[in-house]
Design a protein around this motif. Structure first.
Motif, PDB file in Angstrom:
ATOM      1  N   GLN A 287       0.842  -1.397  -0.177  1.00 53.31           N
ATOM      2  CA  GLN A 287      -0.208  -0.208  -0.409  1.00 53.31           C
ATOM      3  C   GLN A 287       1.032   1.380   0.440  1.00 53.31           C
ATOM      4  O   GLN A 287       0.701   2.279  -0.579  1.00 53.31           O
ATOM      5  N   ARG A 288       1.922   1.163   0.877  1.00 55.28           N
ATOM      6  CA  ARG A 288       2.708   2.610   0.734  1.00 55.28           C
ATOM      7  C   ARG A 288       3.113   3.079  -0.223  1.00 55.28           C
ATOM      8  O   ARG A 288       3.042   4.007  -0.998  1.00 55.28           O
ATOM      9  N   GLN A 289       3.621   1.154  -1.395  1.00 53.92           N
ATOM     10  CA  GLN A 289       3.994   2.579  -2.361  1.00 53.92           C
ATOM     11  C   GLN A 289       3.301   2.550  -3.723  1.00 53.92           C
ATOM     12  O   GLN A 289       3.675   3.261  -4.689  1.00 53.92           O
ATOM     13  N   GLN A 290       2.071   2.002  -3.634  1.00 54.46           N
ATOM     14  CA  GLN A 290       0.938   2.616  -4.257  1.00 54.46           C
ATOM     15  C   GLN A 290       0.462   4.322  -3.886  1.00 54.46           C
ATOM     16  O   GLN A 290       0.659   5.306  -4.940  1.00 54.46           O
ATOM     17  N   VAL A 291       0.596   4.337  -2.565  1.00 57.79           N
ATOM     18  CA  VAL A 291       0.560   5.463  -2.331  1.00 57.79           C
ATOM     19  C   VAL A 291       1.727   6.284  -2.705  1.00 57.79           C
ATOM     20  O   VAL A 291       1.421   8.312  -3.723  1.00 57.79           O
ATOM     21  N   LYS A 292       3.331   6.031  -3.230  1.00 58.01           N
ATOM     22  CA  LYS A 292       4.625   6.443  -2.861  1.00 58.01           C
ATOM     23  C   LYS A 292       4.162   7.619  -4.547  1.00 58.01           C
ATOM     24  O   LYS A 292       4.639   8.358  -4.839  1.00 58.01           O
ATOM     25  N   ALA A 293       3.489   6.422  -4.932  1.00 54.70           N
ATOM     26  CA  ALA A 293       3.446   6.872  -6.937  1.00 54.70           C
ATOM     27  C   ALA A 293       2.582   7.594  -6.960  1.00 54.70           C
ATOM     28  O   ALA A 293       2.746   8.281  -7.877  1.00 54.70           O
ATOM     29  N   ILE A 294       1.218   7.792  -6.250  1.00 55.48           N
ATOM     30  CA  ILE A 294       0.592   8.413  -6.540  1.00 55.48           C
ATOM     31  C   ILE A 294       0.929  10.194  -5.940  1.00 55.48           C
ATOM     32  O   ILE A 294       0.751  11.203  -6.957  1.00 55.48           O
ATOM     33  N   LEU A 295       1.636  10.123  -5.181  1.00 54.37           N
ATOM     34  CA  LEU A 295       2.319  11.364  -4.560  1.00 54.37           C
ATOM     35  C   LEU A 295       3.490  12.100  -5.544  1.00 54.37           C
ATOM     36  O   LEU A 295       3.674  13.407  -5.967  1.00 54.37           O
ATOM     37  N   ASP A 296       3.739  10.569  -5.990  1.00 54.13           N
ATOM     38  CA  ASP A 296       4.649  11.105  -6.772  1.00 54.13           C
ATOM     39  C   ASP A 296       4.014  11.097  -8.233  1.00 54.13           C
ATOM     40  O   ASP A 296       5.103  12.672  -8.937  1.00 54.13           O
ATOM     41  N   GLY A 297       3.421  11.514  -8.820  1.00 56.56           N
ATOM     42  CA  GLY A 297       2.671  11.362  -9.601  1.00 56.56           C
ATOM     43  C   GLY A 297       1.777  12.624 -10.205  1.00 56.56           C
ATOM     44  O   GLY A 297       1.959  13.755 -10.957  1.00 56.56           O
ATOM     45  N   TRP A 298       1.409  13.253  -8.733  1.00 59.02           N
ATOM     46  CA  TRP A 298       1.003  14.603  -8.716  1.00 59.02           C
ATOM     47  C   TRP A 298       2.080  15.415  -8.417  1.00 59.02           C
ATOM     48  O   TRP A 298       1.542  16.837  -8.466  1.00 59.02           O
ATOM     49  N   GLU A 299       2.614  14.822  -7.802  1.00 59.91           N
ATOM     50  CA  GLU A 299       4.175  16.179  -7.660  1.00 59.91           C
ATOM     51  C   GLU A 299       4.915  16.249  -8.998  1.00 59.91           C
ATOM     52  O   GLU A 299       5.304  17.501  -9.472  1.00 59.91           O
ATOM     53  N   ALA A 300       5.084  15.103  -9.757  1.00 60.12           N
ATOM     54  CA  ALA A 300       5.554  15.443 -10.962  1.00 60.12           C
ATOM     55  C   ALA A 300       4.458  16.308 -12.149  1.00 60.12           C
ATOM     56  O   ALA A 300       5.191  17.518 -12.940  1.00 60.12           O
TER      57      ALA A 300
END
Length: 289
Positions: free
Chosen positions: A232-245
């Protein structure tokens, strides 16, 4: 002052002399000091007969190396009036390089304790195949660290969680736990006898990575958790990475939101007295002429 070569802790020996690294280092030190002061991590001397002692938990990852270096830098400068004891809990993971941290800490002249507890076997025995290990592993680790802190006369267990860990935990609780909660920078354990601190609460993960890489610290990956896919943490990290990009700086804006809560604009009656909220009836009862 931070840049004078004869005015450094051994953990900073050999630090790059580039302007970029100096700015990075100063930023991390400043943010750590701000968090320590903002969240009251240094106990008033009136409450303690002697200088507080902190158990600084060292996993061998980039975040814990950054934490260790910055706390010793602040102590070295006389800005952190506590004693520091580094601690690594060897949890018996297969292939864990058990000599790396003791040799590093000896070389740096850092007081430390290395503890071996085979929690890996317990986790593997208790968790069914395909399930994540993190929750049980974390509980076992935390229990051992609290025990060690008591044995060493420490008043606080200090962890290397950074800004991005805090954000990810918030969204994990939001998406999967149905609550608004995250890792607090300071809390008291259930027994009430130890603090738990996160002095890197304001520091970005990218800064920790750049710092530890530039210092060439001997990074040890966590194969137990890091080897599992779909966490779950990796999935959330990917979401945040997308928003940040898509919108650079978004992480920091969201982090500031965690420091700017408005209970009256949420929906929890336990933290705001909606029932007791009253309107001003005087103006409505005034006769209009």
């Amino acid at each position: 002052m931070l840049d004078e070569p004869n005015e450094i802790h051994p953990l900073f020996a050999g630090a790059p002399q580039s302007t970029e690294f100096k700015k990075l280092r100063k930023r991390i030190v400043r943010m750590t000091r701000e968090a320590i002061e903002q969240y009251g991590m240094i106990e008033p001397t009136a409450q303690s007969a002697s200088k507080p002692r902190w158990l600084v938990c060292l996993s061998g990852g980039k975040d814990s190396y950054t934490l260790l270096a910055v706390l010793h830098e602040l102590q070295w400068r006389g800005l952190l009036p506590v004693d520091l004891l580094a601690c690594n809990l060897d949890q018996g993971q297969p292939g864990f390089p058990a000599t790396v941290l003791p040799e590093f800490l000896e070389k740096m002249g850092v007081p430390h304790r290395i503890e071996y507890q085979d929690t890996y076997s317990i986790v593997m025995d208790k968790i069914p195949a395909g399930r994540t290990f993190c929750a049980l592993c974390s509980r076992l680790r935390r229990g051992n660290l609290y025990r060690i802190a008591r044995e060493e006369g420490c008043s606080a267990v200090v962890l290397g969680h950074h800004r991005d860990d805090i954000l990810e935990t918030f969204f994990m609780n939001l998406f999967h736990g149905g609550r608004l909660a995250t890792m607090p920078p300071k809390l008291v354990n259930e027994e009430g006898d130890l603090f738990l601190y996160r002095p890197l609460a304001h520091v970005a993960e990218a800064d920790c990575e750049r710092f530890a890489t530039a210092m060439n610290y001997p990074i040890i990956p966590c194969d137990l958790c890091g080897s599992q896919d779909g966490l779950q943490r990796q999935q959330v990290k990917a979401i945040l990475d997308g928003w940040e990009a898509n919108s650079p700086g978004r992480r920091q804006v969201m982090f500031r939101a965690l420091m700017n809560a408005r209970p009256s604009h949420l929906l929890d009656p336990k933290i705001f007295d909606f029932e007791g909220l009253m309107r001003n009836v005087e103006s409505t009862n005034t006769e209009q002429f």
